[in-house]
Design a protein around this motif. Structure first.
Motif, PDB file in Angstrom:
ATOM      1  N   GLN A  38      76.991 -70.340  59.320  1.00  0.00           N
ATOM      2  CA  GLN A  38      76.415 -71.549  58.749  1.00  0.00           C
ATOM      3  C   GLN A  38      75.781 -71.272  57.393  1.00  0.00           C
ATOM      4  OE1 GLN A  38      73.920 -72.834  61.987  1.00  0.00           O
ATOM      5  NE2 GLN A  38      75.572 -74.008  62.943  1.00  0.00           N
TER       6      GLN A  38
ATOM      7  N   THR B  44      77.311 -72.995  54.030  1.00  0.00           N
ATOM      8  CA  THR B  44      76.451 -73.796  53.158  1.00  0.00           C
ATOM      9  C   THR B  44      76.498 -73.261  51.734  1.00  0.00           C
ATOM     10  OG1 THR B  44      74.995 -74.330  55.007  1.00  0.00           O
ATOM     11  CG2 THR B  44      74.083 -74.617  52.801  1.00  0.00           C
TER      12      THR B  44
ATOM     13  N   GLN C 129      76.736 -67.198  64.460  1.00  0.00           N
ATOM     14  CA  GLN C 129      76.768 -68.617  64.134  1.00  0.00           C
ATOM     15  C   GLN C 129      75.830 -68.909  62.963  1.00  0.00           C
ATOM     16  OE1 GLN C 129      75.588 -71.286  67.260  1.00  0.00           O
ATOM     17  NE2 GLN C 129      76.330 -73.076  66.152  1.00  0.00           N
ATOM     18  N   LYS C 130      74.648 -68.335  62.982  1.00  0.00           N
ATOM     19  CA  LYS C 130      73.705 -68.529  61.876  1.00  0.00           C
ATOM     20  C   LYS C 130      74.265 -67.963  60.575  1.00  0.00           C
ATOM     21  CE  LYS C 130      69.493 -68.593  64.618  1.00  0.00           C
ATOM     22  NZ  LYS C 130      68.274 -67.862  65.000  1.00  0.00           N
TER      23      LYS C 130
END
Length: 164
Positions: free
Chosen positions: A132, A136, A128-129
């Motif tokens: 993201q 971004t 998930q990190k």
């Protein structure tokens, strides 16, 4: 092209960033009637420093025509997907790597089955990190490319005397 108003929560969506970029490149493509006029026109003028600082590569300086083609190529990749030849090349490379690692993966298969649920949760959180982080970054790149497509359009208009 008619644009819908974006709500504050939609403004940062990847989908909207892609649509803004595609719209800017479509506008550029419709405005630039004679792309050959961009050949041998240097990317950088004093007022264009912001645009060219992020597009210069170490390999070559390029001209406005090559950047025009690059922006159109990126638009095509977004709309259609990355070219099949590049995907085939990556697949061949991954097959070579997987063959080299096949003996190592057989020996580690027994250790993979002993993953605890805690390790799986950490891996999911890490994914998930990573997602993201990349999302971004992609949104940031698309925003810069959108500004650059708009800048190229304005520069072309200035070159042919459409605007002052």
């Amino acid at each position: 092209m008619m644009m819908q108003q974006e709500s504050p929560s939609q403004k940062n969506s990847l989908f909207n960033a892609m649509n803004r970029f595609i719209g800017a490149v479509n506008n550029m493509d419709q405005t630039v009637m004679l792309p050959s006029m961009l050949m041998d026109v240097p990317l950088e003028l004093e007022e264009d420093r912001e645009m060219t600082n992020s597009i210069k590569s170490d390999e070559d300086e390029g001209d406005m025509y090559s950047y025009y083609e690059l922006l159109k190529s990126i638009r095509r990749d977004i709309q259609v997907g990355v070219r099949r030849a590049e995907a085939d090349e990556r697949h061949k490379e991954s097959m070579v790597i997987s063959r080299k690692n096949s003996s190592a993966s057989i020996s580690s298969a027994s250790s993979l089955s002993s993953f605890s649920s805690e390790e799986e949760e950490e891996e999911d959180e890490d994914l998930q990190k990573q997602f993201q982080f990349h999302l971004t970054g992609l949104q940031g790149v698309l925003s810069k490319l959108t500004v650059q497509a708009d800048s190229l359009t304005k520069r072309y208009q200035k070159e042919i005397g459409m605007c002052h």
